[in-house]
Design a protein around this motif. Structure first.
Motif, PDB file in Angstrom:
ATOM      1  N   GLN A  86      -0.453  -7.696 -14.770  1.00 46.61           N
ATOM      2  CA  GLN A  86      -0.655  -6.437 -13.901  1.00 46.61           C
ATOM      3  C   GLN A  86      -1.517  -6.391 -12.935  1.00 46.61           C
ATOM      4  OE1 GLN A  86      -2.248  -5.342 -18.390  1.00 46.61           O
ATOM      5  NE2 GLN A  86      -0.287  -4.975 -19.119  1.00 46.61           N
ATOM      6  N   VAL A  87      -3.321  -7.068 -13.519  1.00 49.82           N
ATOM      7  CA  VAL A  87      -3.752  -7.271 -11.814  1.00 49.82           C
ATOM      8  C   VAL A  87      -3.325  -7.461 -10.549  1.00 49.82           C
ATOM      9  CG1 VAL A  87      -5.920  -8.371 -11.484  1.00 49.82           C
ATOM     10  CG2 VAL A  87      -5.595  -8.203 -13.709  1.00 49.82           C
ATOM     11  N   ALA A  88      -1.850  -8.291 -10.975  1.00 49.39           N
ATOM     12  CA  ALA A  88      -1.039  -8.207  -9.409  1.00 49.39           C
ATOM     13  C   ALA A  88      -0.437  -7.550  -9.460  1.00 49.39           C
ATOM     14  CB  ALA A  88      -0.045 -10.053  -9.964  1.00 49.39           C
ATOM     15  N   LYS A  89      -0.056  -6.850  -9.764  1.00 51.58           N
ATOM     16  CA  LYS A  89       0.848  -5.866 -10.229  1.00 51.58           C
ATOM     17  C   LYS A  89       0.108  -4.567  -9.509  1.00 51.58           C
ATOM     18  CE  LYS A  89       4.556  -2.671 -12.229  1.00 51.58           C
ATOM     19  NZ  LYS A  89       5.214  -2.154 -13.016  1.00 51.58           N
ATOM     20  N   LYS A  90      -0.994  -4.860  -9.889  1.00 52.43           N
ATOM     21  CA  LYS A  90      -1.366  -3.533  -9.336  1.00 52.43           C
ATOM     22  C   LYS A  90      -2.355  -3.932  -7.927  1.00 52.43           C
ATOM     23  CE  LYS A  90      -3.624  -1.119 -12.707  1.00 52.43           C
ATOM     24  NZ  LYS A  90      -5.567  -0.441 -14.042  1.00 52.43           N
ATOM     25  N   LYS A  91      -2.320  -4.647  -7.970  1.00 51.55           N
ATOM     26  CA  LYS A  91      -3.612  -5.423  -6.372  1.00 51.55           C
ATOM     27  C   LYS A  91      -2.249  -5.418  -5.221  1.00 51.55           C
ATOM     28  CE  LYS A  91      -6.475  -9.194  -6.196  1.00 51.55           C
ATOM     29  NZ  LYS A  91      -6.959 -10.469  -6.867  1.00 51.55           N
ATOM     30  N   ARG A  92      -0.427  -5.565  -5.761  1.00 54.60           N
ATOM     31  CA  ARG A  92       0.352  -5.454  -5.224  1.00 54.60           C
ATOM     32  C   ARG A  92       1.110  -4.122  -4.742  1.00 54.60           C
ATOM     33  NH1 ARG A  92       5.261  -7.755  -7.844  1.00 54.60           N
ATOM     34  NH2 ARG A  92       3.549  -9.626  -8.569  1.00 54.60           N
ATOM     35  N   GLU A  93       0.702  -3.486  -5.282  1.00 52.65           N
ATOM     36  CA  GLU A  93       1.105  -1.964  -5.406  1.00 52.65           C
ATOM     37  C   GLU A  93      -0.034  -1.581  -4.748  1.00 52.65           C
ATOM     38  OE1 GLU A  93       0.795  -0.149  -9.659  1.00 52.65           O
ATOM     39  OE2 GLU A  93       3.035  -0.668  -9.858  1.00 52.65           O
ATOM     40  N   ARG A  94      -1.473  -2.046  -4.501  1.00 53.07           N
ATOM     41  CA  ARG A  94      -2.496  -1.433  -3.284  1.00 53.07           C
ATOM     42  C   ARG A  94      -1.946  -2.423  -2.159  1.00 53.07           C
ATOM     43  NH1 ARG A  94      -7.635  -3.161  -5.895  1.00 53.07           N
ATOM     44  NH2 ARG A  94      -6.977  -1.936  -7.640  1.00 53.07           N
TER      45      ARG A  94
ATOM     46  N   ARG B 288       2.217   0.383   3.472  1.00 46.23           N
ATOM     47  CA  ARG B 288       2.926   1.325   3.508  1.00 46.23           C
ATOM     48  C   ARG B 288       2.099   2.727   4.857  1.00 46.23           C
ATOM     49  NH1 ARG B 288       4.474   3.208  -1.937  1.00 46.23           N
ATOM     50  NH2 ARG B 288       4.929   1.097  -1.566  1.00 46.23           N
ATOM     51  N   LYS B 289       0.977   2.592   4.762  1.00 46.67           N
ATOM     52  CA  LYS B 289       0.286   3.494   5.384  1.00 46.67           C
ATOM     53  C   LYS B 289       0.684   4.175   6.777  1.00 46.67           C
ATOM     54  CE  LYS B 289      -4.055   6.353   3.772  1.00 46.67           C
ATOM     55  NZ  LYS B 289      -5.149   5.664   3.872  1.00 46.67           N
ATOM     56  N   PRO B 290       0.656   2.992   7.227  1.00 45.51           N
ATOM     57  CA  PRO B 290       0.402   2.679   9.224  1.00 45.51           C
ATOM     58  C   PRO B 290       1.901   3.573   9.763  1.00 45.51           C
ATOM     59  CG  PRO B 290      -1.133   1.462   8.601  1.00 45.51           C
ATOM     60  CD  PRO B 290       0.113   1.405   6.868  1.00 45.51           C
ATOM     61  N   GLU B 291       2.830   3.082   8.648  1.00 45.96           N
ATOM     62  CA  GLU B 291       4.343   3.450   8.618  1.00 45.96           C
ATOM     63  C   GLU B 291       3.871   4.990   8.718  1.00 45.96           C
ATOM     64  OE1 GLU B 291       7.375   1.648   6.356  1.00 45.96           O
ATOM     65  OE2 GLU B 291       6.250  -0.145   6.217  1.00 45.96           O
ATOM     66  N   LEU B 292       3.488   5.766   7.404  1.00 52.88           N
ATOM     67  CA  LEU B 292       3.910   6.575   7.121  1.00 52.88           C
ATOM     68  C   LEU B 292       2.702   7.399   8.479  1.00 52.88           C
ATOM     69  CD1 LEU B 292       3.476   7.438   3.274  1.00 52.88           C
ATOM     70  CD2 LEU B 292       5.308   7.639   4.483  1.00 52.88           C
ATOM     71  N   ASP B 293       1.478   7.171   8.404  1.00 54.02           N
ATOM     72  CA  ASP B 293       0.667   7.784   9.313  1.00 54.02           C
ATOM     73  C   ASP B 293       0.299   6.990  10.356  1.00 54.02           C
ATOM     74  OD1 ASP B 293      -0.873   9.724  10.680  1.00 54.02           O
ATOM     75  OD2 ASP B 293      -2.409   9.393   8.760  1.00 54.02           O
ATOM     76  N   GLU B 294       1.122   7.382  11.227  1.00 50.56           N
ATOM     77  CA  GLU B 294       1.629   6.574  12.334  1.00 50.56           C
ATOM     78  C   GLU B 294       0.027   6.702  13.358  1.00 50.56           C
ATOM     79  OE1 GLU B 294       4.736   5.409  15.033  1.00 50.56           O
ATOM     80  OE2 GLU B 294       6.418   5.169  13.143  1.00 50.56           O
ATOM     81  N   ASP B 295      -0.194   7.629  12.894  1.00 40.67           N
ATOM     82  CA  ASP B 295      -1.776   7.887  13.991  1.00 40.67           C
ATOM     83  C   ASP B 295      -2.877   7.513  13.112  1.00 40.67           C
ATOM     84  OD1 ASP B 295      -2.666   9.261  16.141  1.00 40.67           O
ATOM     85  OD2 ASP B 295      -2.917  11.104  15.748  1.00 40.67           O
ATOM     86  N   ILE B 296      -3.016   5.974  13.439  1.00 40.29           N
ATOM     87  CA  ILE B 296      -4.496   5.577  12.937  1.00 40.29           C
ATOM     88  C   ILE B 296      -5.725   5.303  14.194  1.00 40.29           C
ATOM     89  CG2 ILE B 296      -3.815   4.503  10.929  1.00 40.29           C
ATOM     90  CD1 ILE B 296      -3.408   1.125  12.648  1.00 40.29           C
TER      91      ILE B 296
END
Ligand SMILES: [Zn+2]
Length: 78
Positions: free
Chosen positions: A23-31, A37-45
């Protein structure tokens, strides 16, 4: 008696780890995936210029040997 208690606690610990860890690993993986994924969605970093420390949009940065620069002057390229 002590041996039995030890065995039980070891089993409990193993059981606990087996249940808890995925569960911890899953949460870590999700995070991690969310961060990935964030830079893909918001390329303007915003990235910091290696030379003067100014934060500039990743779209406007100049990347020289893996380092970000705000301008050609900072990157020392012409
Ligand atoms: Zn700069």
């Amino acid at each position: 008696m002590l041996k039995i208690l030890l065995t039980i606690s070891v089993i409990a610990a193993v059981y606990f780890f087996l249940i808890k860890k995925p569960q911890v690993a899953k949460k870590k993986r999700e995070r991690a995936e969310a961060q990935k994924r964030k830079p893909e969605l918001d390329e303007d970093i915003m990235v910091e210029c290696e030379e003067c420390g100014t934060f500039v949009s990743s779209k406007e940065t100049i990347i020289v040997s893996g380092k970000y620069y705000c301008s050609k002057e900072c990157a020392k390229v012409k």
